[in-house]
Scaffold this active site. Structure first.
Site, PDB file in Angstrom:
ATOM      1  N   TYR A 150       0.826  -1.204   0.000  1.00  0.00           N
ATOM      2  CA  TYR A 150       0.000   0.000   0.000  1.00  0.00           C
ATOM      3  C   TYR A 150       0.865   1.260   0.000  1.00  0.00           C
ATOM      4  CZ  TYR A 150      -3.472   3.428   1.597  1.00  0.00           C
ATOM      5  OH  TYR A 150      -4.285   4.531   1.712  1.00  0.00           O
ATOM      6  N   SER A 153       2.554   1.781  -3.302  1.00  0.00           N
ATOM      7  CA  SER A 153       1.604   2.211  -4.346  1.00  0.00           C
ATOM      8  C   SER A 153       1.251   3.684  -4.171  1.00  0.00           C
ATOM      9  CB  SER A 153       0.346   1.345  -4.318  1.00  0.00           C
ATOM     10  OG  SER A 153      -0.473   1.672  -3.211  1.00  0.00           O
TER      11      SER A 153
END
Lengths: 235, 228
Positions: A150, A153
């Site tokens: 996460y 990203s």
């Protein structure tokens, strides 16, 4: 007639943005809301100002082929003046527990789909300008043990936004990145299940920041990674 | 305003740039150099058609860029010649208007105004040019002549020509084996002494030829095009 496309509009920050802009931003006459769940999008539409023209698109951003087809269909009939990329996915795991499937799904939803929809939007914006607002996270700016997919990203989203801001300047396309800190969303619940959501920022707070970027006065923040954090007073 | 055609010379092979790909495809602030030019032409409806002359092996790549960047102008891409002169000669065969603008893909800093100003002007043959800011002498090993720089110009593109006159000049050059002209104002003048107006060019309308040019190009772009 301005058209605003919002991905991830079925809940959380995306929903709050759709509701806020429909009520306060009169320059937008048409909203296109995207999410996997049409049922949830219908709920968002129900909260929006009733005078807004709203179209709903069900797209699963984890499926890149389907996403490309659906976006081609969407942009065949629509131009974008404002694009707000809000779709997000998280599955927090340590590096040893993170599978390639988990890693890829995170990047498909958080980064690749953003790339695909932005590319289509730029084709329609390049002749008359526009605004692109990408929702990232403070997780993309510093270490978050257990959230590597996460966090990586979201770091990609920040740099993608900053790069596009420069690359698209001559077209009059403004690109912003909004990086919220702790915000009471379903996604946050996955990251911090024991946190009391009433003690942190609400999606409406982020929506207010996004709204401030839409008028011409927001042009001056072009290219910024706008960090939105709650001020915590301790005595 | 009179409708016009355009010839865009894109004959770069990457040799002087010391690159594997031709300079017109190098990225300047994220976009290929040739796209910077084509996107400006897109805003000028009076330019009815564009003939791009490029090496045969790069036609496909050029057409791909036209597609990807969503350019709607009527563009024809043809294989250029062995020399710049031959490339222009071949491109002229495809031009359908009586007026043609000639530009180079390696000059991405041309502006819409640069094109409009020569198109609006009633003169049929026009070249942009800059003053010579340095001393120029004639010589080959030894100096053989002083030249007055106030009488000299530094030729800059774009240029505008009457198509019939320019075609005649090119046909004359072919017939007389004169094949070393490096631009068309000198060829036309040599052929017929035609009246060619000189308009003042812009310092920033640089032709990207060497690695040094490419190094300073982003600074020019930032300064003149995105105002930073």
């Amino acid at each position: 007639m301005k058209t605003c496309i919002i991905s991830g509009a079925s809940k959380g920050i995306g929903r709050a943005i759709a509701i806020e802009l429909s009520k306060s931003e009169r320059s937008i006459e048409k909203f296109i809301l995207i999410s996997r769940s049409i049922t949830e999008l219908e709920k968002t539409k129900g909260f929006m100002d009733t005078s807004s023209l709203v179209e709903l698109y069900s797209i699963d951003f984890a499926n890149i082929e389907e996403t490309q087809e659906q976006l081609a269909s969407l942009f065949k009939d629509n131009d974008a003046d404002i694009l707000i990329n809000c779709a997000g996915y998280v599955e927090p795991r340590s590096i040893l527990e993170t599978t390639i499937e988990n890693w890829e799904t995170t990047f498909k939803v958080n980064v690749s789909s953003m790339f695909l929809i932005t590319k289509e939007a730029v084709k329609t914006m390049k002749s008359s300008g526009g605004k692109i607002i990408n929702i990232s996270s403070t997780a993309g700016m510093s270490a978050r043990p257990g959230w590597s997919a996460y966090a990586a990203s979201k770091a990609a989203v920040i740099n993608f936004s900053e790069t596009l801001s420069e690359e698209l300047k001559e077209y009059g396309i403004k690109v912003y990145c909004v990086s919220p800190g702790r915000c009471a969303t379903d996604l946050r619940k996955k990251l911090a299940p024991n946190e009391d959501p009433s003690t942190i920022m609400q999606p409406e707070d982020i929506a207010g920041v996004v709204r401030s970027l839409i008028p011409a006065s927001g042009d001056f923040l072009d290219g910024q990674n706008i960090v939105v954090r709650q001020q915590v007073k301790s005595y | 305003m009179k409708k016009t055609s355009m010839i865009l010379l894109a004959g770069g092979q990457g040799t002087r740039m010391k690159q594997d790909i031709p300079k017109q495809f190098l990225l300047l602030y994220g976009r290929p150099i040739i796209v910077h030019v084509l996107e400006k032409i897109e805003h000028i409806p009076e330019i009815e058609e564009v003939v791009i002359s490029c090496p045969e092996q790069y036609i496909e790549r050029t057409l791909e860029l036209i597609e990807v960047y969503g350019l709607k102008k009527n563009i024809l891409c043809i294989a250029g010649g062995e020399t710049r002169q031959e490339s222009t000669f071949k491109a002229l065969e495809h031009v359908r208007n009586e007026s043609v603008i000639i530009h180079e893909a390696a000059r991405p800093f041309v502006t819409v105004s640069d094109f409009m100003n020569i198109m609006k002007d009633s003169e049929e043959n026009i070249t942009y040019a800059l003053d010579i800011p340095f001393t120029v002498l004639k010589g080959e090993g030894y100096i053989i002549e002083n030249l007055k720089r106030s009488e000299l110009i530094n030729v800059q593109l774009p240029q505008k020509f009457n198509v019939s006159e320019l075609k005649s000049a090119h046909n004359w050059a072919v017939a007389n084996n004169k094949n070393s002209f490096t631009e068309d104002a000198s060829l036309l003048f040599e052929h017929s002494g035609a009246s060619i107006k000189i308009m003042k060019g812009n310092d920033y309308n640089l032709k990207i030829t060497t690695p040094f040019d490419f190094k300073i190009a982003p600074t020019i772009y930032q300064e003149y095009f995105i105002g930073e």
